[in-house]
Design a protein around this motif. Structure first.
Motif, PDB file in Angstrom:
ATOM      1  N   UNK A 131     -29.500 -21.328  48.434  1.00 14.00           N
ATOM      2  CA  UNK A 131     -29.513 -20.684  47.106  1.00 14.00           C
ATOM      3  C   UNK A 131     -31.289 -19.898  47.572  1.00 14.00           C
ATOM      4  N   UNK A 132     -31.847 -21.244  47.563  1.00 15.83           N
ATOM      5  CA  UNK A 132     -33.709 -20.765  48.543  1.00 15.83           C
ATOM      6  C   UNK A 132     -33.313 -19.301  49.409  1.00 15.83           C
ATOM      7  N   UNK A 133     -32.791 -18.935  50.301  1.00 21.43           N
ATOM      8  CA  UNK A 133     -31.991 -19.071  51.350  1.00 21.43           C
ATOM      9  C   UNK A 133     -31.674 -17.374  51.344  1.00 21.43           C
ATOM     10  N   UNK A 134     -30.784 -17.531  50.698  1.00 20.79           N
ATOM     11  CA  UNK A 134     -30.287 -16.111  49.834  1.00 20.79           C
ATOM     12  C   UNK A 134     -31.513 -14.880  49.153  1.00 20.79           C
ATOM     13  N   UNK A 135     -31.643 -16.036  48.364  1.00 23.19           N
ATOM     14  CA  UNK A 135     -33.560 -15.322  47.533  1.00 23.19           C
ATOM     15  C   UNK A 135     -33.635 -14.497  49.077  1.00 23.19           C
ATOM     16  N   UNK A 136     -34.416 -15.470  49.692  1.00 27.57           N
ATOM     17  CA  UNK A 136     -35.385 -14.967  50.617  1.00 27.57           C
ATOM     18  C   UNK A 136     -34.968 -14.249  51.662  1.00 27.57           C
ATOM     19  N   UNK A 137     -33.562 -13.857  51.942  1.00 33.97           N
ATOM     20  CA  UNK A 137     -33.286 -13.082  52.920  1.00 33.97           C
ATOM     21  C   UNK A 137     -32.874 -11.764  51.877  1.00 33.97           C
ATOM     22  N   UNK A 138     -32.407 -11.543  50.954  1.00 33.15           N
ATOM     23  CA  UNK A 138     -31.753 -10.227  50.091  1.00 33.15           C
ATOM     24  C   UNK A 138     -33.442  -9.549  49.103  1.00 33.15           C
ATOM     25  N   UNK A 139     -34.448 -10.672  49.542  1.00 35.22           N
ATOM     26  CA  UNK A 139     -35.886 -10.531  48.789  1.00 35.22           C
ATOM     27  C   UNK A 139     -36.141  -8.548  49.531  1.00 35.22           C
ATOM     28  N   UNK A 140     -36.000  -9.346  50.962  1.00 35.56           N
ATOM     29  CA  UNK A 140     -36.308  -8.757  52.508  1.00 35.56           C
ATOM     30  C   UNK A 140     -34.845  -6.851  52.545  1.00 35.56           C
TER      31      UNK A 140
END
Length: 287
Positions: A131-140
């Motif tokens: 979930x944290x990885x998805x958030x980081x990726x989507x933010x960019x």
């Protein structure tokens, strides 16, 4: 209603001007191109510009791209390795993000409105690290897409991270306010709910943020990508649910699976069947 078709119907073939001519001849007005390099080399400027010219020649609009789901080794061969925004390993996550940015950058030479993206694979568990990885990726990716005039739309899929309730909670908790959803009605029909509740209960948490729809049918057991009315979806009820979305003129993209093998109908026959299913759906939609 604009007649929109996903090129998933012939994703195993090279997307050529001849194929585009057949699609336009079948009465479709716009496309969602499924990004695999053997189908459409989305990282090559010359191919993108050639596609822009071919679409214009056949009076077809590119409305969306479906993000790549595997890592391509070359233009003619896919690696089969999943490409995921949920990669916990940083190097692999950056590789995935870079590949998705290439798809977004198509808009520099061939404008389109939406990039359709999967949160994770069919067996992806709701691991907090993912979930944290998805958030980081989507933010960019959202920032990159914003500058290109593209909206990122996450699709409901099988698996915990593609569950509609999980997706809505993810957006609410991360406050990624520019993120939208692509509602896949066929995937919703596979939810582990009673059959008459599947579409409505899947649509409900996503409703106010739905920006587009993938249209296909199945018999409630596997992801068949059949034309509407060839499976077991209750289409009168499904249409009523879709029409409850606040967005007017919701883009609805027909996403069918190609039939292959001995005795399979020709591509032209499959296009005709696709058009007939859209005719029937449109009549029901307008009733």
């Amino acid at each position: 209603m604009q007649r929109l078709l996903s090129t998933y119907l012939f994703v195993s073939r090279k997307l050529t001007p001849e194929l585009l001519g057949q699609i336009a001849g079948a009465g479709f007005e716009g496309l969602e191109i499924f990004c695999t390099r053997s189908h459409f080399e989305y990282s090559m400027k010359s191919e993108i510009r050639g596609m822009a010219g071919a679409l214009e020649a056949h009076k077809l609009q590119l409305v969306s791209l479906h993000a790549p789901t595997t890592r391509d080794i070359s233009a003619m061969r896919e690696s089969g390795m999943p490409l995921s925004i949920c990669e916990v390993e940083r190097v692999r996550r950056i590789e995935a993000m870079d590949e998705l940015k290439r798809a977004i950058d198509v808009a520099d030479d061939l404008p389109y409105s939406r990039l359709i993206l999967h949160m994770g694979g069919s067996r992806e568990t709701a691991d907090p690290r993912k979930r944290d990885a998805a958030f980081s990726t989507l933010e960019h990716l959202i920032l990159h897409a914003h500058h290109a005039g593209v909206t990122i739309c996450v699709e409901n899929t099988a698996g915990e991270m593609g569950d509609p309730n999980y997706l809505r909670a993810f957006v609410d908790e991360t406050r990624l306010t520019e993120l939208r959803f692509n509602f896949d009605i066929g995937h919703a029909h596979l939810a582990e709910l009673s059959e008459n509740e599947r579409i409505e209960k899947s649509f409900s948490p996503l409703r106010v943020l739905v920006a587009s729809v993938h249209l296909h049918d199945n018999h409630g057991e596997k992801d068949e990508h059949l034309p509407p009315y060839d499976g077991s979806i209750d289409w009168p009820a499904a249409i009523k649910t879709l029409q409850s979305a606040p967005q007017a003129s919701l883009p609805i993209v027909l996403e069918l699976k190609e039939k292959t093998g001995p005795g399979a109908p020709t591509f032209a026959e499959q296009l005709t069947a696709a058009r007939k299913s859209m005719d029937r759906f449109e009549i029901a939609w307008s009733a």
